[in-house]
Design a protein around this motif. Structure first.
Motif, short mmCIF file in Angstrom:
data_model
loop_
_atom_site.label_atom_id
_atom_site.label_comp_id
_atom_site.label_asym_id
_atom_site.label_seq_id
_atom_site.Cartn_x
_atom_site.Cartn_y
_atom_site.Cartn_z
N TYR A 24 -31.31 20.30 66.12
CA TYR A 24 -29.45 20.62 67.31
C TYR A 24 -30.80 20.44 68.71
O TYR A 24 -30.10 21.56 69.49
N ASN A 25 -32.04 20.77 68.41
CA ASN A 25 -32.68 21.35 69.27
C ASN A 25 -32.30 22.54 70.43
O ASN A 25 -31.75 22.58 70.82
N THR A 26 -32.05 24.02 68.96
CA THR A 26 -31.52 25.22 69.96
C THR A 26 -32.05 26.01 68.90
O THR A 26 -32.11 26.16 67.69
N THR A 27 -31.31 27.33 69.37
CA THR A 27 -31.66 28.78 68.54
C THR A 27 -30.08 29.03 67.85
O THR A 27 -29.35 28.59 68.43
N THR A 60 -29.68 32.56 54.51
CA THR A 60 -30.83 31.78 53.88
C THR A 60 -31.79 31.05 55.48
O THR A 60 -31.01 31.99 56.46
N GLY A 61 -32.72 30.21 55.17
CA GLY A 61 -33.04 30.32 56.33
C GLY A 61 -32.78 28.49 57.73
O GLY A 61 -32.02 28.03 57.16
N LEU A 62 -32.63 28.31 58.75
CA LEU A 62 -31.53 27.61 59.55
C LEU A 62 -32.93 27.16 60.43
O LEU A 62 -32.26 26.90 61.17
N THR A 63 -33.70 27.20 60.07
CA THR A 63 -34.97 26.26 60.81
C THR A 63 -34.68 24.69 60.90
O THR A 63 -34.77 24.64 62.12
N ASN A 64 -34.90 24.43 60.05
CA ASN A 64 -34.03 23.22 59.65
C ASN A 64 -33.13 22.75 60.92
O ASN A 64 -33.46 21.48 61.14
N LEU A 65 -32.10 23.38 60.54
CA LEU A 65 -30.91 22.95 61.58
C LEU A 65 -30.95 23.54 62.56
O LEU A 65 -30.26 22.12 63.28
N GLU A 66 -31.53 24.20 63.32
CA GLU A 66 -32.48 24.50 64.39
C GLU A 66 -33.32 23.21 65.43
O GLU A 66 -33.39 22.71 66.63
N ILE A 67 -33.87 22.91 64.54
CA ILE A 67 -34.66 21.51 65.25
C ILE A 67 -33.76 20.45 64.52
O ILE A 67 -34.00 19.66 65.94
N GLU A 124 -19.48 27.61 73.89
CA GLU A 124 -20.36 26.64 74.58
C GLU A 124 -20.09 25.45 74.15
O GLU A 124 -20.56 25.17 72.75
N LEU A 125 -20.56 23.92 74.57
CA LEU A 125 -20.51 22.40 73.49
C LEU A 125 -22.46 22.64 74.21
O LEU A 125 -22.25 22.12 75.33
N TYR A 126 -22.77 22.13 72.80
CA TYR A 126 -24.31 21.72 73.35
C TYR A 126 -24.47 21.10 72.01
O TYR A 126 -24.82 21.16 70.92
N ASN A 127 -24.93 20.01 73.03
CA ASN A 127 -25.65 18.47 71.55
C ASN A 127 -24.16 17.66 71.30
O ASN A 127 -24.37 17.81 70.07
#
Length: 267
Positions: free
Chosen positions: A172-175, A163-170, A80-83
């Motif tokens: 990329y705006n995706t899970t 590690t936590g990926l919360t910042n990366l999810e923000i 999937e190509l997202y953003n």
């Protein structure tokens, strides 16, 4: 095959990459994103330090017809190509995982919020410090997933950091459940075709180093289903009359019905 590329009016982020240059001891002028290559097929051959780009037609087929992959890939999976980021799915502990594919990542990453069923397959080895395109470092846990399913293949003892990926999810705006990087790339040649929305991989354990006879390129690889070795001419399908007997003791593959030497010895 494209010898040179020329882009205009590109959007780019300006960041200081000096910390990466210092850590790696090389000059880095910038980082190229997957968005530059959405109209091309990328062939990433980590072992031979090669990146090959093919122009594609509207159907996602190579315009240059000279190189055709006739071997069956070990991994053939939708992407999937997202953003403008490539994502693919995997599975561990019976749980589906959504991975970001990052060819520039030195390590595989697993989010620390994944299911306990996934974490039960993660074996901790030590603590480490992780850096990235920013100059900030974070403490992480390093270990292995005893198995990871990608397509129908099981990748065993895959190294990961937790590690936590919360910042990366923000951003990329995706899970995101994890990142697949260099440890995935080093397993084999990776081909990415975003028009077909496909990722293929040919394991190095099956592909052997190219052999040359009369300027023709062949690949010697193991066929573990038949316990034989097959000499395959690049760009042409092989037939069963090209399959010979193999001897693990002498590492010899005998060739039949081919205008080549009678036997080949490999290391």
């Amino acid at each position: 095959i494209i010898d040179s590329l020329f882009f205009t009016d590109l959007d780019a982020d300006v960041v200081n990459l000096g910390h990466i240059e210092t850590a790696k001891g090389v000059k880095i002028l910038g980082l190229l994103g997957a968005n530059l290559f959405t109209d091309m097929e990328m062939v990433i051959d980590e072992r031979n330090s090669k990146l090959i780009l093919y122009k594609l037609d509207k159907a996602g087929e190579r315009i240059f017809k000279g190189d055709r992959d006739t071997l069956i890939p070990d991994i053939d999976i939708p992407i999937e190509l997202y953003n403008e980021i490539i994502f693919l799915n995997g599975e561990a502990g019976g749980k589906k995982l959504r991975f970001c594919f990052d060819s520039g990542a030195e390590v595989n990453v697993l989010d620390n919020t994944v299911s306990n069923k996934v974490l039960s397959h993660f074996s901790l080895t030590n603590r480490a410090v992780l850096g990235g395109s920013s100059d900030q470092n974070v403490g992480v846990l390093r270990g292995e997933l005893d198995f990871l399913m990608v397509d129908e293949d099981t990748l065993r003892s895959m190294p990961f950091i937790l590690t936590g990926l919360t910042n990366l999810e923000i951003v990329y705006n995706t899970t995101i459940d994890g990142i697949l990087g260099f440890p995935f790339l080093e397993k084999g040649v990776v081909i990415i075709n975003t028009k077909k929305k496909k990722l293929y991989q040919y394991f190095y354990s099956q592909l052997k180093a190219p052999l040359y006879f009369n300027n023709d390129k062949y690949y010697l690889f193991n066929d573990y289903f038949h316990y034989t070795r097959i000499l395959h001419k690049f760009g042409e399908p092989f037939t069963y009359d090209q399959i010979g007997e193999s001897s693990e003791d002498h590492h010899e593959a005998k060739l039949y019905n081919m205008d080549l030497p009678g036997s080949i010895f490999t290391n």
